[in-house]
Enzyme design. Sequence first.
Site, mmCIF file in Angstrom:
data_model
loop_
_atom_site.group_PDB
_atom_site.id
_atom_site.type_symbol
_atom_site.label_atom_id
_atom_site.label_comp_id
_atom_site.label_asym_id
_atom_site.label_seq_id
_atom_site.Cartn_x
_atom_site.Cartn_y
_atom_site.Cartn_z
ATOM 1 N N GLY A 163 0.807 -1.220 0.000
ATOM 2 C CA GLY A 163 0.000 0.000 0.000
ATOM 3 C C GLY A 163 0.844 1.276 0.000
ATOM 4 N N TYR A 179 -14.611 3.803 9.366
ATOM 5 C CA TYR A 179 -13.145 3.903 9.434
ATOM 6 C C TYR A 179 -12.730 4.516 10.781
ATOM 7 C CZ TYR A 179 -8.473 5.570 7.878
ATOM 8 O OH TYR A 179 -7.129 5.832 7.743
HETATM 9 C C1 AKB Z 1 -8.060 8.701 4.369
HETATM 10 O O1 AKB Z 1 -8.283 9.735 3.726
HETATM 11 O O2 AKB Z 1 -8.908 7.828 4.604
HETATM 12 C C2 AKB Z 1 -6.684 8.528 4.981
HETATM 13 C C3 AKB Z 1 -6.629 9.080 6.363
HETATM 14 C C4 AKB Z 1 -6.548 10.516 6.589
HETATM 15 O O3 AKB Z 1 -6.656 8.322 7.296
HETATM 16 N N1 AKB Z 1 -5.706 9.168 4.147
#
Ligand code: AKB
Length: 316
Positions: free
Chosen positions: A11, A142
Amino acid sequence: MKRILVTGATGQIGSELVPALRTRYGSDNVIAAGHKRTPQHALVEQGPYTTLDVTDIEALATIVRDFRIDTIFHLAALLSAAAEQNPQVAWKINMEGLHHVLEVSRVNGCAVFFPSSIGAFGPGTPRDNTPQDTLQRPTTLYGVCKVSGELLCDYYFTRFGVDTRGVRYPGLISYETLPSGGTTDYAVEIFYHAIQQKKYTCFLHKSTTLDMMYMPDAVRAAIELMEADPHQLKHRNAFNITAMSFAPAELAAQIRQHIPDFTLHYQIDPLRQAIADSWPRYMDDQAARDEWGWQPQYDLAAMTRDMIDHLMKKLS
Ligand code: AKB
């Protein structure tokens, strides 16, 4: 002598962290693991590479035992926008994957680096000068995984003595490997389009300011934190770190210093705009500076110059 496993090695971060770790600790001591059967040439040519699905705990345990691993940089994860498109898969990869890494580390005595993110914050968090210790109520899957991951890593440290450490990365900018499925991806894509087409259509609003960092700083941060004196660490999971803070229009102005006829247009993606609007504009990273000497080297101007230099060569 360290024996290191890097998950998510193919990645955006992994493809640059692996070579840096190999330079520092010796190529044979850094095992790159990714889900791709045919990864980037450099990863397989410069040291050991293995395929790994982090949702398979037995496969992970076998690699850790066979290679006598003592440190895991656990990077395998779906990014924010991709996770929102497929929350069930994201929970499995991001959360179960981390739990597997922590369990295998508990049994085998490994230290663990876990990258958290500005995504660990939510709309109720102060967006400017975001404190190290503050309200964390993210509204994305997330972010939920990042906060849970921070807490789980701290739990494994206090309960089982696993040496877990982590940073909250801002958006990361790099020329080696494109990010995919993130909210801050525009800050990488814009450079490719500026060089190849002299124009770019941005999916975030021109004034959406977010924390950002250039990859050499991000890689150095991970290594320096894992090498830091544990007695100096009051925090562990996870340290705010940042290097610069800008909006798309400001980045475009900086790119125009090098490519004067570059134009930026906007077509807002509601999903990614809503995610960005819930994240910090700039974080306070004093705790990282005080506890392990964090110091970024690239600001917006230096990063832009270096990105354009490298991409001009890469794309020519
Ligand atoms: C995303 O945009 O999901 C990542 C982050 C800021 O964790 N780059």
